[in-house]
Design a protein around this motif. Structure first.
Motif, PDB file in Angstrom:
ATOM      1  N   UNK A 255       0.840  -1.203   0.000  1.00  0.00           N
ATOM      2  CA  UNK A 255       0.000   0.000   0.000  1.00  0.00           C
ATOM      3  C   UNK A 255       0.876   1.255   0.000  1.00  0.00           C
ATOM      4  N   UNK A 256       2.075   1.131  -0.595  1.00  0.00           N
ATOM      5  CA  UNK A 256       2.967   2.298  -0.676  1.00  0.00           C
ATOM      6  C   UNK A 256       2.244   3.440  -1.375  1.00  0.00           C
ATOM      7  N   UNK A 257       2.352   4.622  -0.804  1.00  0.00           N
ATOM      8  CA  UNK A 257       1.692   5.800  -1.365  1.00  0.00           C
ATOM      9  C   UNK A 257       0.383   6.120  -0.673  1.00  0.00           C
ATOM     10  N   UNK A 258      -0.154   5.155   0.062  1.00  0.00           N
ATOM     11  CA  UNK A 258      -1.420   5.407   0.746  1.00  0.00           C
ATOM     12  C   UNK A 258      -1.154   5.889   2.167  1.00  0.00           C
ATOM     13  N   UNK A 259      -1.392   7.177   2.377  1.00  0.00           N
ATOM     14  CA  UNK A 259      -1.170   7.749   3.697  1.00  0.00           C
ATOM     15  C   UNK A 259      -2.444   8.472   4.101  1.00  0.00           C
ATOM     16  N   UNK A 260      -3.116   7.967   5.133  1.00  0.00           N
ATOM     17  CA  UNK A 260      -4.341   8.632   5.565  1.00  0.00           C
ATOM     18  C   UNK A 260      -4.578   8.463   7.065  1.00  0.00           C
ATOM     19  N   UNK A 261      -5.336   9.415   7.612  1.00  0.00           N
ATOM     20  CA  UNK A 261      -5.575   9.429   9.061  1.00  0.00           C
ATOM     21  C   UNK A 261      -6.560   8.353   9.484  1.00  0.00           C
ATOM     22  N   UNK A 262      -7.631   8.222   8.715  1.00  0.00           N
ATOM     23  CA  UNK A 262      -8.668   7.257   9.080  1.00  0.00           C
ATOM     24  C   UNK A 262      -8.830   6.213   7.995  1.00  0.00           C
ATOM     25  N   UNK A 263      -8.658   4.964   8.364  1.00  0.00           N
ATOM     26  CA  UNK A 263      -8.831   3.871   7.413  1.00  0.00           C
ATOM     27  C   UNK A 263     -10.286   3.413   7.537  1.00  0.00           C
ATOM     28  N   UNK A 264     -11.110   3.887   6.590  1.00  0.00           N
ATOM     29  CA  UNK A 264     -12.562   3.726   6.713  1.00  0.00           C
ATOM     30  C   UNK A 264     -12.992   2.263   6.848  1.00  0.00           C
ATOM     31  N   UNK A 265     -12.267   1.336   6.219  1.00  0.00           N
ATOM     32  CA  UNK A 265     -12.672  -0.074   6.243  1.00  0.00           C
ATOM     33  C   UNK A 265     -12.359  -0.743   7.580  1.00  0.00           C
ATOM     34  N   UNK A 266     -11.490  -0.126   8.375  1.00  0.00           N
ATOM     35  CA  UNK A 266     -11.105  -0.740   9.641  1.00  0.00           C
ATOM     36  C   UNK A 266     -10.545   0.341  10.562  1.00  0.00           C
ATOM     37  N   UNK A 267     -11.451   1.145  11.166  1.00  0.00           N
ATOM     38  CA  UNK A 267     -11.012   2.332  11.912  1.00  0.00           C
ATOM     39  C   UNK A 267     -10.054   2.042  13.069  1.00  0.00           C
ATOM     40  N   UNK A 268      -9.996   0.803  13.566  1.00  0.00           N
ATOM     41  CA  UNK A 268      -9.060   0.539  14.676  1.00  0.00           C
ATOM     42  C   UNK A 268      -7.609   0.464  14.186  1.00  0.00           C
ATOM     43  N   UNK A 269      -7.423   0.322  12.865  1.00  0.00           N
ATOM     44  CA  UNK A 269      -6.063   0.244  12.323  1.00  0.00           C
ATOM     45  C   UNK A 269      -5.508   1.642  12.055  1.00  0.00           C
ATOM     46  N   UNK A 270      -4.301   1.911  12.549  1.00  0.00           N
ATOM     47  CA  UNK A 270      -3.581   3.118  12.146  1.00  0.00           C
ATOM     48  C   UNK A 270      -2.803   2.758  10.893  1.00  0.00           C
ATOM     49  N   UNK A 271      -3.277   3.246   9.756  1.00  0.00           N
ATOM     50  CA  UNK A 271      -2.586   2.949   8.497  1.00  0.00           C
ATOM     51  C   UNK A 271      -1.177   3.516   8.562  1.00  0.00           C
ATOM     52  N   UNK A 272      -0.150   2.684   8.346  1.00  0.00           N
ATOM     53  CA  UNK A 272       1.218   3.227   8.404  1.00  0.00           C
ATOM     54  C   UNK A 272       1.470   4.204   7.262  1.00  0.00           C
TER      55      UNK A 272
END
Ligand SMILES: [Zn+2]
Length: 349
Positions: A255-272
């Motif tokens: 998922x290189x390039x994907x940087x976001x605060x809220x991962x809508x599909x799984x809000x408990x995950x902090x997307x790196x």
């Protein structure tokens, strides 16, 4: 063993694996993610229909699944063609396009893109997550599902003579559904027959990759020819990751390039963020798993294309590789991830 033994299979035919070059192992060049539409946060409902302009690029980056048109990557084949020409210019060789049945696979478009750009493209056989399975797929036996997968590799997909060169991405949810389990068993069976590479999309829970490997093992799959995708959003704990790595699959940070605060599909995950992804790759390299690592962007929405201010398909080669070197990952380790490991994985047994 099949006549594909020792070869790779692109949308243009059978090929010598040495021609692959630098390979991104998990991308989408044309697909629809419309079934994943997620309503915007309260008060921002109007944003889901707004035009994609400079003023809302940041909103799109933060809410990629809450804008209907953004989910239709299949409307951007021309923009993607431009991206592929650039990918080739900066040293790219091959793209594994693992769009499967359920999210608008278009193998004819893939063939055209490969012919017009010179980038090798390997198409994916099989089915995405259960939510996209037709009632027919749900009621099909493992045996018939196996036949479908084998046919997509030996004879062609979607009524064409364009053949897939990998099974997957095979979609799994958490918890896994019955039809997903059947597809996994069929995947193992088809892999046993063909000696082909397999790539899996795990459910959004850190137990999911373990569960999937167990099902595949019980059905006789070759785990050493299987990729577990999306580890960046799935296993975020070091000990658990090492425990998973011991099972012997390829480990993909895609998922290189994907940087976001809220991962809508799984809000408990902090997307790196990308720096954290590089640190994970470095950690696994240091722990001795350099021969198992793979990297990609998994572009699946419009806003990630350069046309819409996104990072595009050349991001890893132009931005991430130099950063990896700066952080002490040697060129030999990078070559394994981008060239040697994809080549070994994609070559039929
Ligand atoms: Zn994907």
């Amino acid at each position: 063993m099949s006549e594909l033994s020792g070869k790779v299979q692109t949308v243009l035919g059978v090929m010598d694996p040495r021609r692959l070059g630098r390979t991104l192992t998990h991308e989408h060049l044309t697909m629809s993610f419309a079934f994943c539409y997620t309503p915007p946060p309260p008060g921002q409902e109007a944003c889901s229909e707004m035009p994609m302009t400079m003023n809302n690029l940041y909103w799109l980056k933060q809410n990629p699944y809450s804008h209907r048109a953004n989910l239709l990557l299949n409307e951007e084949v021309e923009a993607v063609k431009g991206e592929l020409l650039h990918f080739k210019e900066v040293g790219g060789g091959t793209i594994v396009e693992n769009t499967t049945t359920g999210i608008c696979r278009d193998v004819k478009a893939l063939r055209r893109l490969s012919e017009e750009t010179g980038v090798h493209i390997i198409a994916g056989a099989g089915f995405y997550v259960a939510e996209t399975h037709s009632s027919e797929t749900r009621s099909t036996s493992v045996e018939k599902l196996t036949d479908i997968l084998v046919n997509e590799i030996l004879h062609g997909a979607d009524g064409t003579d364009i053949k897939c060169g990998v099974i997957g991405e095979i979609g799994c949810s958490w918890p896994m559904t019955e039809s997903e389990q059947k597809v996994l068993q069929a995947t193992a069976e088809a892999q046993t027959q063909l000696g082909c590479p397999v790539i899996i999309h795990p459910g959004r829970n850190s137990d999911s990759p373990f569960h999937i490997i167990r099902i595949l093992q019980e059905a006789g799959a070759d785990i050493s020819k299987t990729v577990m995708s999306h580890l960046d959003r799935t296993i975020l704990e070091r000990d658990k990751l090492l425990e998973f790595a011991k099972l012997g699959s390829y480990l993909e940070y895609d998922l290189f390039g994907m940087e976001l605060l809220n991962y809508a599909f799984c809000p408990v995950v902090d997307m790196p963020c990308d720096i954290e992804r590089i640190n994970w790759v470095r950690f696994l390299t240091d722990e001795g798993y350099g021969d198992n690592l793979l990297m990609a962007h998994d572009i699946h929405t419009k806003n990630r294309l350069t046309k819409y201010g996104g990072h595009g398909f050349s991001h890893i080669l132009t931005n991430i590789v130099p950063k990896m070197k700066q952080r002490g990952i040697p060129q030999s380790a990078i070559d394994k991830i981008l060239v040697e490991n994809p080549k070994r994985w994609l070559t039929f047994k």
